[in-house]
Design a protein around this motif. Structure first.
Motif, mmCIF file in Angstrom:
data_model
loop_
_atom_site.group_PDB
_atom_site.id
_atom_site.type_symbol
_atom_site.label_atom_id
_atom_site.label_comp_id
_atom_site.label_asym_id
_atom_site.label_seq_id
_atom_site.Cartn_x
_atom_site.Cartn_y
_atom_site.Cartn_z
ATOM 1 N N ASP A 133 -22.280 39.530 45.598
ATOM 2 C CA ASP A 133 -21.641 40.087 44.543
ATOM 3 C C ASP A 133 -20.122 39.843 44.299
ATOM 4 O O ASP A 133 -19.952 38.992 44.935
ATOM 5 C CB ASP A 133 -21.831 41.755 44.875
ATOM 6 N N GLN A 134 -19.572 40.181 43.274
ATOM 7 C CA GLN A 134 -18.288 39.833 42.982
ATOM 8 C C GLN A 134 -17.363 40.115 44.283
ATOM 9 O O GLN A 134 -16.457 39.415 44.399
ATOM 10 C CB GLN A 134 -17.892 40.541 41.773
ATOM 11 N N ALA A 135 -17.355 40.834 45.091
ATOM 12 C CA ALA A 135 -16.513 41.489 45.888
ATOM 13 C C ALA A 135 -16.750 40.207 47.202
ATOM 14 O O ALA A 135 -15.890 39.902 47.888
ATOM 15 C CB ALA A 135 -16.640 42.788 46.350
ATOM 16 N N ARG A 137 -18.120 37.352 46.826
ATOM 17 C CA ARG A 137 -17.315 35.826 46.097
ATOM 18 C C ARG A 137 -15.879 36.008 46.493
ATOM 19 O O ARG A 137 -15.480 34.990 46.779
ATOM 20 C CB ARG A 137 -17.893 35.814 44.752
ATOM 21 N N GLU A 138 -15.222 36.861 46.056
ATOM 22 C CA GLU A 138 -13.768 36.979 46.199
ATOM 23 C C GLU A 138 -13.325 36.757 47.647
ATOM 24 O O GLU A 138 -12.396 36.240 48.013
ATOM 25 C CB GLU A 138 -13.265 38.253 45.650
ATOM 26 N N LEU A 139 -14.053 37.536 48.574
ATOM 27 C CA LEU A 139 -13.719 37.260 50.113
ATOM 28 C C LEU A 139 -14.097 36.133 50.400
ATOM 29 O O LEU A 139 -13.058 35.277 51.173
ATOM 30 C CB LEU A 139 -14.567 38.421 50.883
ATOM 31 N N GLN A 141 -14.008 33.127 48.600
ATOM 32 C CA GLN A 141 -12.974 32.184 48.033
ATOM 33 C C GLN A 141 -11.404 32.461 48.671
ATOM 34 O O GLN A 141 -10.905 31.647 48.757
ATOM 35 C CB GLN A 141 -12.896 32.490 46.559
ATOM 36 N N ALA A 142 -11.150 33.544 49.073
ATOM 37 C CA ALA A 142 -9.981 33.961 49.633
ATOM 38 C C ALA A 142 -9.909 33.329 50.951
ATOM 39 O O ALA A 142 -8.821 32.764 51.662
ATOM 40 C CB ALA A 142 -9.758 35.622 49.950
ATOM 41 N N ARG A 146 -14.935 26.604 48.708
ATOM 42 C CA ARG A 146 -15.545 26.614 47.156
ATOM 43 C C ARG A 146 -16.509 27.376 47.036
ATOM 44 O O ARG A 146 -17.798 27.195 47.772
ATOM 45 C CB ARG A 146 -15.396 25.230 47.001
ATOM 46 N N GLN A 150 -18.889 28.253 39.887
ATOM 47 C CA GLN A 150 -17.523 28.752 40.074
ATOM 48 C C GLN A 150 -17.597 30.184 39.362
ATOM 49 O O GLN A 150 -16.665 31.088 39.882
ATOM 50 C CB GLN A 150 -16.475 27.883 39.214
ATOM 51 N N VAL A 151 -18.095 30.519 38.294
ATOM 52 C CA VAL A 151 -17.955 31.711 37.849
ATOM 53 C C VAL A 151 -19.591 32.156 37.478
ATOM 54 O O VAL A 151 -20.390 31.344 37.191
ATOM 55 C CB VAL A 151 -17.478 31.680 36.267
#
Length: 327
Positions: A133-135, A137-139, A141-142, A146, A150-151
């Motif tokens: 999920d978006q959360a 993915r952000e974790l 990427q942080a 990669r 990407q989106v």
């Protein structure tokens, strides 16, 4: 005379220099994707690796560089057609040209466990087929990993939306029918079925037709019961758009049990264009998906080296109708 132990510091670049080839060539050959290289080149690479005592170490590279040379294909624990293997093979070859080794991992029921596994592995790239999920993915990427694509947006679902639309267009090509979308009744996740259903509903709405949704198990009795629910007390001709060829074959079996003539009283269209679907009678109409092309389109994002969005691939060209005798 004893042989010196292999040097722990030997890298694939050392092997490439010793063999007089590129690093991507070394990665491809040592990862088993060597068919396109001349035998002389393969021999040089194998000889160089042996002489230098080169042993790939994903763990060592992860510790030294903060990430490994792994491209992780993250898949939902879902139902996929056999053609997916072609896509995985293609993806492995493309990854090798970037000096990466492909690893396939199915998602855990616990999303946190999946995330922990990714972060512990420290892959260079994660190819996410709809797990995070978006959360999440952000974790990832942080952590400097990669993500491909990407989106995540509506365009990312373009292929499955198109599949649903194509099924409805084919189902109604020979006249108006009552439309049914048959999902797979299964305990595993289904990340693409609901998207295909949305595509079917959108195409049906544009033609002024409603869609009835049923869930079909891959068992004769259960499939017959599911189909009987939408045929009871009705003489309307049906058109059943199925999640995949397996569901379509189950519907064909149910139609025989209910003495419904295919395609006169009930038409059926699947997805995946499987070999078994072409052996059943009547021969199944299906949507063929070029998974290899889809995988390669995803990994083309690596060519941007992280700078700016990649050129948007033409994903529609990877999907085509294969006409059979069930529509």
């Amino acid at each position: 005379m004893t042989q010196d132990p292999p040097r722990l510091s030997v890298t694939s670049q050392d092997v490439a220099n010793h063999a007089g080839v590129s690093r991507s060539t070394v990665s491809s050959i040592l990862n088993g994707k060597d068919a396109r290289f001349p035998q002389e080149t393969r021999d040089r690479v194998y000889a160089a690796a042996t002489e230098l005592g080169y042993r790939p170490s994903h763990a060592g590279r992860a510790l030294a560089m903060g990430k490994s040379d792994i491209a992780l294909l993250l898949m939902p624990n879902a139902t996929f057609g056999p053609q997916l293997q072609e896509g995985i093979d293609s993806l492995a070859g493309v990854a090798a040209t970037h000096g990466l080794t492909l690893m396939v991992r199915f998602a855990d029921p616990d999303a946190d466990e999946t995330l922990r596994a990714i972060l512990n592995l420290r892959p260079a790239v994660v190819v996410d087929l709809g797990v995070l999920d978006q959360a999440g993915r952000e974790l990832v990427q942080a952590a400097g990993v990669r993500l491909v694509p990407q989106v995540i947006n509506n365009e990312s679902n373009e292929v499955d939306l198109l599949i649903g639309r194509m099924q409805v267009a084919e189902a109604l090509s020979n006249g108006r029918r009552r439309l049914v979308y048959a999902s797979l009744a299964d305990w595993r996740l289904d990340p693409v079925g609901p998207i295909r259903l949305r595509g079917a509903e959108a195409e049906a709405a544009s033609r002024g037709v409603d869609v009835t949704h049923i869930h079909v198990p891959l068992k004769a009795a259960g499939a017959t019961e599911a189909l009987a629910q939408v045929t009871a007390g009705s003489a309307e001709r049906l058109a059943v758009c199925c999640y995949n060829d397996d569901v379509a074959i189950a519907i064909l079996a149910a139609a025989r049990q209910l003495r419904l003539a295919v395609p006169d009283e009930i038409s059926v269209i699947g997805v995946d264009h499987t070999a078994i679907g072409q052996l059943v009678f009547p021969r199944l109409t299906s949507i063929a998906v070029d998974f290899a092309a889809l995988m390669e389109a995803l990994l083309r994002e690596l060519d941007t080296n992280g700078y700016g969005p990649p050129a948007r691939p033409d994903l529609r060209s990877s999907v085509r109708l294969v006409a059979g005798d069930t529509t």
